[in-house]
Design a protein around this motif. Sequence first.
Motif, PDB file in Angstrom:
ATOM      1  N   PHE A   1       0.832  -1.204   0.000  1.00  9.07           N
ATOM      2  CA  PHE A   1       0.000   0.000   0.000  1.00  9.07           C
ATOM      3  C   PHE A   1       0.871   1.260   0.000  1.00  9.07           C
ATOM      4  O   PHE A   1       0.654   2.174  -0.806  1.00  9.07           O
ATOM      5  CB  PHE A   1      -0.904  -0.026   1.239  1.00  9.07           C
ATOM      6  N   SER A   2       1.862   1.312   0.889  1.00  9.87           N
ATOM      7  CA  SER A   2       2.716   2.509   0.982  1.00  9.87           C
ATOM      8  C   SER A   2       3.685   2.598  -0.182  1.00  9.87           C
ATOM      9  O   SER A   2       4.071   3.695  -0.589  1.00  9.87           O
ATOM     10  CB  SER A   2       3.476   2.520   2.316  1.00  9.87           C
ATOM     11  N   THR A   3       4.078   1.437  -0.748  1.00  5.42           N
ATOM     12  CA  THR A   3       4.926   1.469  -1.948  1.00  5.42           C
ATOM     13  C   THR A   3       4.168   2.122  -3.100  1.00  5.42           C
ATOM     14  O   THR A   3       4.759   2.838  -3.916  1.00  5.42           O
ATOM     15  CB  THR A   3       5.372   0.042  -2.334  1.00  5.42           C
ATOM     16  N   GLY A   4       2.859   1.891  -3.149  1.00  3.22           N
ATOM     17  CA  GLY A   4       2.036   2.527  -4.178  1.00  3.22           C
ATOM     18  C   GLY A   4       2.038   4.045  -4.089  1.00  3.22           C
ATOM     19  O   GLY A   4       1.818   4.739  -5.092  1.00  3.22           O
TER      20      GLY A   4
ATOM     21  N   GLU B   1      17.606   6.591  -6.627  1.00  2.00           N
ATOM     22  CA  GLU B   1      17.532   6.302  -5.192  1.00  2.00           C
ATOM     23  C   GLU B   1      17.551   7.582  -4.361  1.00  2.00           C
ATOM     24  O   GLU B   1      16.865   7.690  -3.338  1.00  2.00           O
ATOM     25  CB  GLU B   1      18.684   5.379  -4.765  1.00  2.00           C
ATOM     26  N   GLY B   2      18.333   8.573  -4.786  1.00  2.00           N
ATOM     27  CA  GLY B   2      18.382   9.848  -4.070  1.00  2.00           C
ATOM     28  C   GLY B   2      17.036  10.554  -4.086  1.00  2.00           C
ATOM     29  O   GLY B   2      16.590  11.100  -3.060  1.00  2.00           O
ATOM     30  N   ILE B   3      16.364  10.529  -5.226  1.00  2.20           N
ATOM     31  CA  ILE B   3      15.045  11.168  -5.356  1.00  2.20           C
ATOM     32  C   ILE B   3      14.015  10.429  -4.503  1.00  2.20           C
ATOM     33  O   ILE B   3      13.188  11.049  -3.819  1.00  2.20           O
ATOM     34  CB  ILE B   3      14.606  11.209  -6.842  1.00  2.20           C
ATOM     35  N   ILE B   4      14.062   9.082  -4.503  1.00  2.51           N
ATOM     36  CA  ILE B   4      13.119   8.294  -3.707  1.00  2.51           C
ATOM     37  C   ILE B   4      13.288   8.581  -2.221  1.00  2.51           C
ATOM     38  O   ILE B   4      12.315   8.778  -1.490  1.00  2.51           O
ATOM     39  CB  ILE B   4      13.301   6.786  -3.993  1.00  2.51           C
ATOM     40  N   ASN B   5      14.525   8.593  -1.751  1.00  2.00           N
ATOM     41  CA  ASN B   5      14.796   8.847  -0.330  1.00  2.00           C
ATOM     42  C   ASN B   5      14.307  10.220   0.107  1.00  2.00           C
ATOM     43  O   ASN B   5      13.826  10.405   1.230  1.00  2.00           O
ATOM     44  CB  ASN B   5      16.291   8.716  -0.040  1.00  2.00           C
ATOM     45  N   LEU B   6      14.415  11.205  -0.786  1.00  2.00           N
ATOM     46  CA  LEU B   6      13.968  12.563  -0.471  1.00  2.00           C
ATOM     47  C   LEU B   6      12.446  12.656  -0.436  1.00  2.00           C
ATOM     48  O   LEU B   6      11.866  13.355   0.397  1.00  2.00           O
ATOM     49  CB  LEU B   6      14.534  13.548  -1.513  1.00  2.00           C
ATOM     50  N   SER B   7      11.784  11.917  -1.318  1.00  2.00           N
ATOM     51  CA  SER B   7      10.330  12.063  -1.462  1.00  2.00           C
ATOM     52  C   SER B   7       9.519  11.286  -0.434  1.00  2.00           C
ATOM     53  O   SER B   7       8.394  11.671  -0.106  1.00  2.00           O
ATOM     54  CB  SER B   7       9.896  11.609  -2.865  1.00  2.00           C
ATOM     55  N   THR B   8      10.070  10.187   0.104  1.00  3.21           N
ATOM     56  CA  THR B   8       9.290   9.278   0.949  1.00  3.21           C
ATOM     57  C   THR B   8       8.584   9.959   2.118  1.00  3.21           C
ATOM     58  O   THR B   8       7.367   9.826   2.278  1.00  3.21           O
ATOM     59  CB  THR B   8      10.166   8.115   1.451  1.00  3.21           C
ATOM     60  N   PRO B   9       9.288  10.717   3.001  1.00  2.71           N
ATOM     61  CA  PRO B   9       8.579  11.323   4.141  1.00  2.71           C
ATOM     62  C   PRO B   9       7.527  12.344   3.728  1.00  2.71           C
ATOM     63  O   PRO B   9       6.469  12.448   4.359  1.00  2.71           O
ATOM     64  CB  PRO B   9       9.707  11.976   4.961  1.00  2.71           C
TER      65      PRO B   9
ATOM     66  N   ILE C   1       3.049  12.491   4.337  1.00  2.00           N
ATOM     67  CA  ILE C   1       2.255  13.605   4.885  1.00  2.00           C
ATOM     68  C   ILE C   1       1.092  13.953   3.962  1.00  2.00           C
ATOM     69  O   ILE C   1      -0.049  14.119   4.402  1.00  2.00           O
ATOM     70  CB  ILE C   1       3.141  14.854   5.090  1.00  2.00           C
ATOM     71  N   ILE C   2       1.372  14.011   2.674  1.00  2.00           N
ATOM     72  CA  ILE C   2       0.371  14.550   1.750  1.00  2.00           C
ATOM     73  C   ILE C   2      -0.657  13.498   1.323  1.00  2.00           C
ATOM     74  O   ILE C   2      -1.823  13.832   1.050  1.00  2.00           O
ATOM     75  CB  ILE C   2       1.055  15.185   0.512  1.00  2.00           C
ATOM     76  N   TYR C   3      -0.283  12.218   1.281  1.00  2.00           N
ATOM     77  CA  TYR C   3      -1.215  11.200   0.812  1.00  2.00           C
ATOM     78  C   TYR C   3      -2.483  11.079   1.660  1.00  2.00           C
ATOM     79  O   TYR C   3      -3.589  10.961   1.117  1.00  2.00           O
ATOM     80  CB  TYR C   3      -0.528   9.843   0.676  1.00  2.00           C
ATOM     81  N   PRO C   4      -2.393  11.087   3.015  1.00  2.00           N
ATOM     82  CA  PRO C   4      -3.638  11.029   3.795  1.00  2.00           C
ATOM     83  C   PRO C   4      -4.608  12.149   3.460  1.00  2.00           C
ATOM     84  O   PRO C   4      -5.827  11.937   3.393  1.00  2.00           O
ATOM     85  CB  PRO C   4      -3.139  11.146   5.248  1.00  2.00           C
ATOM     86  N   VAL C   5      -4.088  13.353   3.226  1.00  2.00           N
ATOM     87  CA  VAL C   5      -4.946  14.495   2.862  1.00  2.00           C
ATOM     88  C   VAL C   5      -5.639  14.226   1.533  1.00  2.00           C
ATOM     89  O   VAL C   5      -6.850  14.447   1.385  1.00  2.00           O
ATOM     90  CB  VAL C   5      -4.111  15.792   2.780  1.00  2.00           C
TER      91      VAL C   5
ATOM     92  N   VAL D   1       3.379  12.215  11.682  1.00  2.00           N
ATOM     93  CA  VAL D   1       3.979  11.172  12.533  1.00  2.00           C
ATOM     94  C   VAL D   1       4.445   9.990  11.673  1.00  2.00           C
ATOM     95  O   VAL D   1       5.538   9.445  11.870  1.00  2.00           O
ATOM     96  CB  VAL D   1       2.990  10.688  13.612  1.00  2.00           C
ATOM     97  N   GLN D   2       3.603   9.604  10.701  1.00  2.00           N
ATOM     98  CA  GLN D   2       3.987   8.514   9.803  1.00  2.00           C
ATOM     99  C   GLN D   2       5.235   8.879   9.015  1.00  2.00           C
ATOM    100  O   GLN D   2       6.108   8.034   8.763  1.00  2.00           O
ATOM    101  CB  GLN D   2       2.829   8.207   8.846  1.00  2.00           C
ATOM    102  N   ALA D   3       5.358  10.149   8.628  1.00  2.00           N
ATOM    103  CA  ALA D   3       6.553  10.610   7.910  1.00  2.00           C
ATOM    104  C   ALA D   3       7.786  10.537   8.797  1.00  2.00           C
ATOM    105  O   ALA D   3       8.876  10.154   8.348  1.00  2.00           O
ATOM    106  CB  ALA D   3       6.340  12.041   7.414  1.00  2.00           C
TER     107      ALA D   3
END
Length: 440
Positions: free
Chosen positions: A194-197, A339-347, A351-355, A389-391
């Motif tokens: 789910f979170s990988t999506g 990988e650098g872009i993925i690591n930066l975007s994850t947190p 935050i924004i997906y729940p909204v 918090v999830q971030a």
Amino acid sequence: MNSHHRTKDLLVVSFALFSMFLGAGNIIFPPYMGAMAGTDWSIASLGFVLTGTGLPMLGIIAVAKAGGSAQKFCERVSPIFATVLTTIILTFIGPLFAIPRTAATAVELAVLPFMPESVDAHTLLIVGALVFFSICLYFILSPNSVIDRLGAFLTPFLLIFLAIIIGIGIFKPIGEPIAPAPDRMGTGVFHYGFSTGYQTMDALASIVFGGTVAMTLQQKGYEGKSKESIMRKVAGLAGLGTMAVYVGFAWIGASGSGQLQTIPDRTTLTVTAIKLLSGNFGQILLALIIFLACLTTAIGCLLTASDYFTQLFKNRFSYKTVAVTLTLLSYLVSIMGVEGIINLSTPLLEIIYPVVIVLIALNLLGRKIIPYDEVFIGGVIAAIPFGVVQALKTITVTKPTAEEILTHVPLGPQGFAFLLPALLGCICGWIVGAHKAKKS
């Protein structure tokens, strides 16, 4: 409008939307997820499909119900919030994450595997990304015909190449799945998928792609209920396509999990999986798939972002100036590598997906079912802190504290801490809205 033209429009726009969604993450994440989930790949795939296909398609439909634009999709919270959130989303799927990742992935998967070992990977990325974005500029500087070009010309080739690779994966799999990699599963196989999506960023993109699709259909003569109806069908067809790709590539990763689980890098794992599956022929097909998928997504994102920021600045800058500027910024970020872009975007995505999930759900219900704007406000306000918090859980320094907080929140350990608070926020908003309506 006769049925022949309607069918043609439906297919062309559906193909275009499919190709706009199917980009870098859509290719590199399913094999990696499948390999790590192993025998539980189908459970992980279900989670991935829900966020990678379900949410984006519901997002397109929600935008249609809200009036056909990202601004209208968000404005029941407030007009200022709508502008801020839309700007954040366009920045995410624009020059900050999604577009740079398409270029980096195209170079790392479609070009680097064919280069001699003596070639410096970073230098190749700098040069390859420059060529990639030059091609993008050629398309987006003529925005009126982009959707038709994508849907009628580029996407059919992409579909053929994908069908061949997935067909080989089904009839001549690499091997049999092994047990999941426990250190990668975190809060469980389903939430892992789910979170990988989230990383596809397609639910975010759907909010603004929905506006692009609506504008294209309007130019073709569709209005009102007719436009909303065909947008539902466009979303459905594009969704079926992306779902087939995700499940097919997840299976390829799972079937080779015994040989792939030790590979930590997503692009390397994808290349290795395809090489194990079908040798050099597969690598050539993968290169063509990656190039077309990344190119069509980058074009779609650049088109949408350029149009939005041109309007945001009230045409103080021309569309071409904005398009060139966003392309240049995307190029500069792309040289960080995938990988650098993925690591930066994850947190930030946590935050924004729940909204976005809350807004999609509420817009789908519509104004007749939810007459009070306060419901939107309450749901969004309640979801944000738990997304934060999830971030924090994705950051090494703050991970222990975040995990401790989430153990005390319903569904927190499973990665869905925002759901119950968002529901309670909506209920509180309903009470406030009903009270205001009585007083007036």
